[in-house]
Design a protein around this motif. Structure first.
Motif, PDB file in Angstrom:
ATOM      1  N   GLU A   1      -2.638   2.078   4.298  1.00  0.00           N
ATOM      2  CA  GLU A   1      -3.398   2.088   2.768  1.00  0.00           C
ATOM      3  C   GLU A   1      -3.028   1.563   1.661  1.00  0.00           C
ATOM      4  O   GLU A   1      -3.268   1.055   1.464  1.00  0.00           O
ATOM      5  CB  GLU A   1      -3.104   3.759   2.687  1.00  0.00           C
ATOM      6  CG  GLU A   1      -3.893   4.444   3.721  1.00  0.00           C
ATOM      7  CD  GLU A   1      -3.633   6.331   2.715  1.00  0.00           C
ATOM      8  OE1 GLU A   1      -2.608   6.520   2.583  1.00  0.00           O
ATOM      9  OE2 GLU A   1      -4.162   6.702   3.861  1.00  0.00           O
ATOM     10  N   THR A   2      -2.254   0.906   2.016  1.00  0.00           N
ATOM     11  CA  THR A   2      -0.994  -0.135   1.054  1.00  0.00           C
ATOM     12  C   THR A   2      -0.603  -1.245   1.381  1.00  0.00           C
ATOM     13  O   THR A   2      -0.308  -1.240   3.052  1.00  0.00           O
ATOM     14  CB  THR A   2      -0.276   0.700  -0.021  1.00  0.00           C
ATOM     15  OG1 THR A   2       1.077   1.080   1.191  1.00  0.00           O
ATOM     16  CG2 THR A   2      -0.550   1.659  -0.454  1.00  0.00           C
ATOM     17  N   PHE A   3      -0.542  -2.219   0.632  1.00  0.00           N
ATOM     18  CA  PHE A   3      -0.234  -3.658   0.830  1.00  0.00           C
ATOM     19  C   PHE A   3       1.563  -3.543   0.313  1.00  0.00           C
ATOM     20  O   PHE A   3       0.938  -4.510  -0.581  1.00  0.00           O
ATOM     21  CB  PHE A   3      -1.138  -4.367   1.188  1.00  0.00           C
ATOM     22  CG  PHE A   3      -0.504  -6.275   1.562  1.00  0.00           C
ATOM     23  CD1 PHE A   3      -0.137  -6.961   3.091  1.00  0.00           C
ATOM     24  CD2 PHE A   3      -0.008  -6.844   0.685  1.00  0.00           C
ATOM     25  CE1 PHE A   3       0.199  -7.634   3.633  1.00  0.00           C
ATOM     26  CE2 PHE A   3       0.390  -8.212   0.798  1.00  0.00           C
ATOM     27  CZ  PHE A   3       0.861  -9.356   2.150  1.00  0.00           C
ATOM     28  N   ASN A   4       2.353  -4.161   0.195  1.00  0.00           N
ATOM     29  CA  ASN A   4       3.673  -3.882  -0.472  1.00  0.00           C
ATOM     30  C   ASN A   4       3.606  -2.753  -1.588  1.00  0.00           C
ATOM     31  O   ASN A   4       3.781  -3.913  -3.180  1.00  0.00           O
ATOM     32  CB  ASN A   4       3.516  -5.555  -0.978  1.00  0.00           C
ATOM     33  CG  ASN A   4       3.982  -5.753   0.784  1.00  0.00           C
ATOM     34  OD1 ASN A   4       4.586  -6.361   1.344  1.00  0.00           O
ATOM     35  ND2 ASN A   4       3.737  -8.132  -0.245  1.00  0.00           N
ATOM     36  N   GLY A   5       3.053  -1.986  -1.314  1.00  0.00           N
ATOM     37  CA  GLY A   5       3.013  -1.154  -2.294  1.00  0.00           C
ATOM     38  C   GLY A   5       1.393  -1.489  -3.031  1.00  0.00           C
ATOM     39  O   GLY A   5       0.694  -0.418  -3.589  1.00  0.00           O
ATOM     40  N   TYR A   6       0.535  -1.776  -3.087  1.00  0.00           N
ATOM     41  CA  TYR A   6      -0.833  -2.098  -3.710  1.00  0.00           C
ATOM     42  C   TYR A   6      -2.107  -1.359  -2.993  1.00  0.00           C
ATOM     43  O   TYR A   6      -1.667  -1.541  -1.322  1.00  0.00           O
ATOM     44  CB  TYR A   6      -1.035  -3.410  -3.862  1.00  0.00           C
ATOM     45  CG  TYR A   6       0.152  -4.448  -5.014  1.00  0.00           C
ATOM     46  CD1 TYR A   6      -0.356  -3.534  -6.039  1.00  0.00           C
ATOM     47  CD2 TYR A   6       0.384  -4.990  -4.459  1.00  0.00           C
ATOM     48  CE1 TYR A   6       0.083  -4.710  -6.239  1.00  0.00           C
ATOM     49  CE2 TYR A   6       0.801  -5.697  -5.179  1.00  0.00           C
ATOM     50  CZ  TYR A   6       0.986  -5.898  -6.755  1.00  0.00           C
ATOM     51  OH  TYR A   6       1.959  -6.470  -7.747  1.00  0.00           O
ATOM     52  N   PRO A   7      -2.555  -0.465  -3.571  1.00  0.00           N
ATOM     53  CA  PRO A   7      -3.973   0.169  -2.541  1.00  0.00           C
ATOM     54  C   PRO A   7      -4.517  -1.238  -1.996  1.00  0.00           C
ATOM     55  O   PRO A   7      -4.801  -2.007  -2.854  1.00  0.00           O
ATOM     56  CB  PRO A   7      -4.326   1.195  -3.341  1.00  0.00           C
ATOM     57  CG  PRO A   7      -4.141   0.101  -4.696  1.00  0.00           C
ATOM     58  CD  PRO A   7      -2.940   0.002  -4.883  1.00  0.00           C
TER      59      PRO A   7
END
Length: 207
Positions: free
Chosen positions: A7-13
């Protein structure tokens, strides 16, 4: 191609769906993050916007040459206005349809706060690059991304200011919108040797 359904990539949605098997290309997500980071470091305010670039019906052009020519003209135009443009663009293509391009732009928010003029400029430059006769309202080949695929209105053009108490939420939302470029369902159909990812150069000292 490395993909993720998280659902996220390095903390980004990001726009994924594990249950439906909808994934994002991590190489494109990494490039989007690089551009966001560089914009944040080099612009006191960042203006984020999206646009899509399409061909007229019946137009056959398999390579990326005409898009690269247009993108060069568009970036030079924005640079002349002092907008310090950065972009990530991807070629998308279903098996049944001709290619089109999705573009995310990061501009100097000190000098712009509306998508309107930039969309008009893109329309004029794309029409002229395709060799189409000038027409007052263009040919509608630049999508301003203000309407969702389901027909709902959506905001395009977000100002990211460090002093904004909602900066994290807005930046997360912009990154999620940009992650649409990384969706894998309409990638991988380009002819052999044709690139699918384009982006602004970032000085090596800034990476």
């Amino acid at each position: 191609m490395k993909t993720t359904t998280e659902e996220t990539f390095n903390g980004y949605p990001i726009m994924t769906d594990q249950q439906r098997g909808l994934a994002c290309d991590t190489k494109i997500l990494t490039e989007i993050e690089r551009q966001f980071d560089y914009a944040e470091e080099n612009k006191s305010k960042v203006f984020f916007m999206r646009l899509d670039v399409r061909f007229p019906e019946g137009y056959t052009h398999a390579d990326n040459g005409v898009f690269r020519e247009f993108q060069s003209k568009f970036m030079k135009n924005l640079s002349r206005q002092g907008l310090k443009p950065q972009y990530v663009a991807v070629r998308k293509q279903s098996r049944e349809k001709h290619q089109h391009y999705h573009v995310a732009l990061l501009l100097d928010g000190q000098k712009t706060q509306s998508i309107h003029n930039h969309i008009q400029t893109a329309e004029r430059l794309w029409d002229s690059t395709l060799g189409l006769p000038a027409r007052e309202n263009g040919y509608g080949l630049i999508d301003d991304c203000t309407t969702s695929r389901t027909g709902d209105k959506q905001i395009n053009g977000v100002m990211l200011r460090p002093d904004d108490p909602e900066i994290k939420k807005k930046k997360d939302d912009c990154f999620r919108r940009a992650s649409y470029l990384a969706k894998t369902n309409t990638k991988g159909n380009a002819p052999k040797g044709q690139r699918e990812l384009f982006s602004s150069r970032i000085p090596k000292s800034s990476t």
